[in-house]
Structure formats: C-alpha cells, structure tokens
Design a protein around this motif. Structure first.
Motif, PDB file in Angstrom:
ATOM      1  N   ALA A  67     123.643  26.737  -8.205  1.00 41.52           N
ATOM      2  CA  ALA A  67     124.532  25.641  -8.603  1.00 41.52           C
ATOM      3  C   ALA A  67     125.904  26.176  -9.008  1.00 41.52           C
ATOM      4  CB  ALA A  67     123.910  24.854  -9.745  1.00 41.52           C
ATOM      5  N   ILE A 137     118.286  20.988  -9.424  1.00 37.58           N
ATOM      6  CA  ILE A 137     119.629  21.472  -9.119  1.00 37.58           C
ATOM      7  C   ILE A 137     120.664  20.355  -9.264  1.00 37.58           C
ATOM      8  CG2 ILE A 137     119.526  21.080  -6.604  1.00 37.58           C
ATOM      9  CD1 ILE A 137     121.039  23.799  -6.348  1.00 37.58           C
ATOM     10  N   HIS A 138     120.263  19.117  -8.945  1.00 35.01           N
ATOM     11  CA  HIS A 138     121.184  18.003  -9.144  1.00 35.01           C
ATOM     12  C   HIS A 138     121.526  17.864 -10.626  1.00 35.01           C
ATOM     13  CE1 HIS A 138     123.161  14.147  -8.891  1.00 35.01           C
ATOM     14  NE2 HIS A 138     122.320  13.668  -9.795  1.00 35.01           N
ATOM     15  N   LEU A 141     124.013  20.630 -11.653  1.00 36.09           N
ATOM     16  CA  LEU A 141     125.370  20.329 -11.189  1.00 36.09           C
ATOM     17  C   LEU A 141     126.016  19.234 -12.034  1.00 36.09           C
ATOM     18  CD1 LEU A 141     124.925  20.406  -7.294  1.00 36.09           C
ATOM     19  CD2 LEU A 141     126.177  22.049  -8.695  1.00 36.09           C
ATOM     20  N   ASN A 179     122.056  19.146  -3.823  1.00 35.56           N
ATOM     21  CA  ASN A 179     122.634  20.452  -4.124  1.00 35.56           C
ATOM     22  C   ASN A 179     124.138  20.524  -3.871  1.00 35.56           C
ATOM     23  OD1 ASN A 179     122.483  20.280  -1.353  1.00 35.56           O
ATOM     24  ND2 ASN A 179     121.721  22.368  -1.049  1.00 35.56           N
TER      25      ASN A 179
END
Length: 449
Positions: A67, A137-138, A141, A179
């Motif tokens: 990320a 991962i979202h 971020l 991602n």
C-alpha cells in the motif's frame, strides 16, 4: 468538477497559523515519512486496545508495504521504515467494535514548534490481508490517506455525490480496485505533495487510456492518432483533454486531465478536426489529418498542420510552423518564426506590429507561392488615428528609397534581400522586416489589407 473534488478531499481547514494537516510545509513539496509497526499498545490506550492488541504478521506487513509503495507511485511521498521511537506514522491493530475497521490520526506540522507531529493508523485485527486486493489493503490505503491529509469526500461544503463520490477510495462507497486509489484521490495528493519521480524517460500516453496523466520527467507525448473522433488536447498542467466532446466530469468516457505538476512536451492529433494547445515549454504539435487548430503558446514550438485546412498559431517564442498540404492559415505570433505553408492556398497572418519583430530578428516565409496570401486584415497601421488604418503596399524595389510617402504603415518588397520592408511611423526608414522567399517580386493581389 476536478477542482471541487480536490477541495472535497483536502477540505478547507487544512492549515491555520498554528498547524498544517499535512506531512510537508508547503504545497508541492515532497515528503519523507518514517513509519513503524507497534510492538505494544501505547500506554494511554483504551482498555479495549490494551486487551485485544496484536502485532502485524509477515503477510499483514507485506500488505502495508504494498500500500505504501503504491502511494509513493502516485505522489511524491517516500516511506522509510524505522523504529517506533523515531517514526512519524505508526501502524497498530486491535479487535474493533461493530462495523468499524480502521481509524487514523493525521501527521501535521506544528508551526510554533517548527516540527512534525506523528500520526497513526489503526486497523481491525480481524481483517484479511492480501497485496492484490481485498478489504485489508483497501483499509490501509484509506487510513493512510487520512494520515497524510485526505478527508472523507462526503463531508464539508464541497461534498461529492453519486459516481463522483463512488470514485474515491476515501468514501464509503468506492467502486474501484481495492489496491488502488481513485483519480480524484490521486489529484488531491498531488496537489499537496506533487508528482512522483516516475516515468522519467520519453513516455507516450495514448489519449483515452488514463483519466489522470502524470509524469516525473523526460520528453513525453500525448498521442491521439488512433482516436475515432475529433480530440481536444491541452498540454497545460491541470487542463482537460477529451475525445469527441468535453464532459463536465473526468469520469466520463474519453476524458483525461494532465496533472497539476506534470509537463508533457509533445502531442499528436487524430484524423479528424482537432484543437491542440501547447504549454509554456517548447512543444512539438502535430495536427494529423482533418482541419485542425494548433496553438503553440509560450516556448519555441514546432507546429505541423499535416493534411487538411489547418490554423497554426505559434504564440510567443521562436516557432517553426509548417502547414504541409491543404489551405492553411499560418500565424507566427510574437518572436522570430519560420513559416512554411506547403502546398495549397495558404494565408500567412500578421495581426500587429508585435508579430513582426525588429530589423535583426523577424519572421521568415520560406515557400511563398503565387496563390498564397499575406493577411494584414487585423492590422492597425496607425493606432494614433481613430479606427483601423490599413497598411499601404508601395510595390517592389531594390532599396529603402521606396519609402518616401511619409505615411505610417507603408511597406514594399525588397527584391535584393527577399523581404517586406515596413515603415511603421512614416519617417521613411525601415522599422520591421518579414522575410519572403519563393517569388522574385510581389503584387498587390498577394496581400489582404
């Protein structure tokens, strides 16, 4: 919409006399952010954090690295892992309640103390992590976005709605890849930290492939030669580009924006009727087929109309303009320009004395033909007299003795030097030249006065 979206994501209260809610001191300045993974909850943590805290596994760390690496690829922020005591951004996790899966506190610059204050990112320890996608991962971020200065775009006076809102990874309704961040997120981050040092070579961008075109250096080209409709290309930073027609949103089909701190040097048009505009550097702009309008702007530009009946406007600078085939209008603008009409019935346009240069640096027409014209119809030969005063053609001569009418705006063609000689103030002395090659003498019919 792009300006509104940036404001929605940055907010309007990001800086005061006391603080700046970003990891740099001024917009456009890159940032180096040290980060670490918590090995224990902070001593002032809630009882929930104390009881359910867990460290990051190797897979979870790999997802964080992915990320952070992605963020460094879209804006000028570099992340460097360090020990907990010296990091500006700490990652921790615990078992969060309800639907909450993450939280963050922003890094900010403390102006009175002249130092950056650390931020943190917390994640729900129940999340599943993968470098390729998924909620883990979202969430990283999204929360790192908060930590380096972005807010929810559904808040504040510039709040986004509908597909604009759904395009942002900082919203709760994101429809993009887990991602990656959305185009407005990237634009907002670049408005804060600038463009990353990526794509440093000679890169070709195909118009229609990317919503946001950003580039770190090199001599680059925006190419629309395969577009199936006319295009509008504008190489200025922050400018909109489009295929077929300009839409209100960059999210619409055929739309693109050039990044605020990106320089694209060259452009190629389609085979339709395009409009192409250069920027402040030296550009090479090619219209392609179709009846195109090509504007150089600042810089020493090279403009090519190619086929079709084109308008070429050099703007400021020492430009090279080539109409090629078709009935073209060639306007060098300010600066000593090299003008080529090519085949067809062409017009070489001069709008004012400012287009002419002086006796040592002036425009030159290299291929004037008997069916071409020199267009002075926008020219005011004497601005001291009311209304537009036309230039007066005196014929051909081998010397300046021809300038004897003592009238402002008289000119003749010097058959020895192959130049139009212009007396702007009527004192009988040359003030400007326009070089003209291709004929041995000139007729009144060659001019549009």
């Amino acid at each position: 919409m792009s300006t509104r979206a940036i404001l929605a994501l940055r907010g309007v209260n990001g800086e005061t006399e006391l603080y700046r809610d970003y990891a740099n001191k001024v917009d456009g300045e890159g940032a180096v952010i040290t980060f670490s993974f918590m090995t224990a909850p902070p001593v002032d943590s809630s009882s929930k954090k104390q009881a359910t805290f867990s460290t990051y596994s190797a897979q979870e760390k790999a997802t964080v690295y992915a990320a952070l690496g992605y963020i460094s690829s879209i804006t000028n922020v570099t992340f460097v892992e360090s020990d907990e005591g010296n990091s500006l951004l700490a990652f921790g996790q615990y078992d969060m309640d309800g639907d909450i899966i993450g939280s963050a506190s922003p890094i900010y610059y403390n102006k009175p103390l002249g130092k950056f204050e650390a931020g943190y990112v917390w994640s729900d320890s129940q999340l599943k992590y993968s470098t390729k996608g998924g909620e883990g991962i979202h969430n990283i971020l999204h929360e790192v976005g908060h930590a380096i200065g972005l807010q929810h775009p559904f808040e504040g006076p510039y709040a986004l709605k509908g597909k604009e809102l759904g395009s942002s990874a900082m919203s709760y309704s994101y429809t993009g890849p887990d991602n990656k961040m959305g185009v407005y997120d990237i634009m907002a981050l670049q408005s804060i930290y600038g463009t990353p040092n990526v794509r440093m070579g000679a890169t070709k961008y195909k118009l229609g492939n990317d919503k946001l075109i950003f580039d770190g250096g090199g001599v680059d080209t925006l190419d629309a030669s395969t577009a199936k409709y006319k295009v509008g290309i504008n190489l200025n930073p922050g400018a909109s580009n489009y295929i077929n027609k300009k839409a209100s949103s960059v999210l619409s089909d055929g739309q693109a924006i050039i990044g605020q701190s990106t320089t694209i040097e060259n452009a190629k048009g389609s085979k339709y009727n395009d409009t192409i505009t250069g920027n402040a550097v030296s550009n090479s702009l090619k219209g392609g087929a179709g009846n195109d309008k090509v504007y150089g702007g600042l810089g020493d530009d090279r403009l090519y109309g190619e086929s079709g009946n084109d308008l070429l406007s050099g703007g400021d600078g020492m430009d090279y303009l080539s109409g090629s085939t078709g009935n073209d209008t060639i306007w060098g603008g300010a600066g000593a320009d090299r003008l080529y009409g090519g085949s067809g019935k062409d017009q070489f346009k001069f709008n004012s004395y400012g287009d002419l240069g002086d006796l040592s640096s002036f425009d030159r027409i290299y291929d004037f033909r008997n069916d071409d014209k020199i267009n002075f119809r926008s020219f005011d030969a004497n601005s001291d007299v009311a209304g537009r005063q036309k230039l007066t053609f005196l014929g051909n001569s081998s010397g300046d003795w021809k300038l004897n009418a003592h009238k402002a705006g008289q000119f003749y063609y010097n058959t020895v030097s192959d130049a139009l000689v212009i007396d702007s103030n009527g004192d009988g002395a040359a003030d400007h030249y326009i070089g003209v090659k291709g004929v041995t003498s000139m007729k009144a019919a060659y001019f549009m006065l």
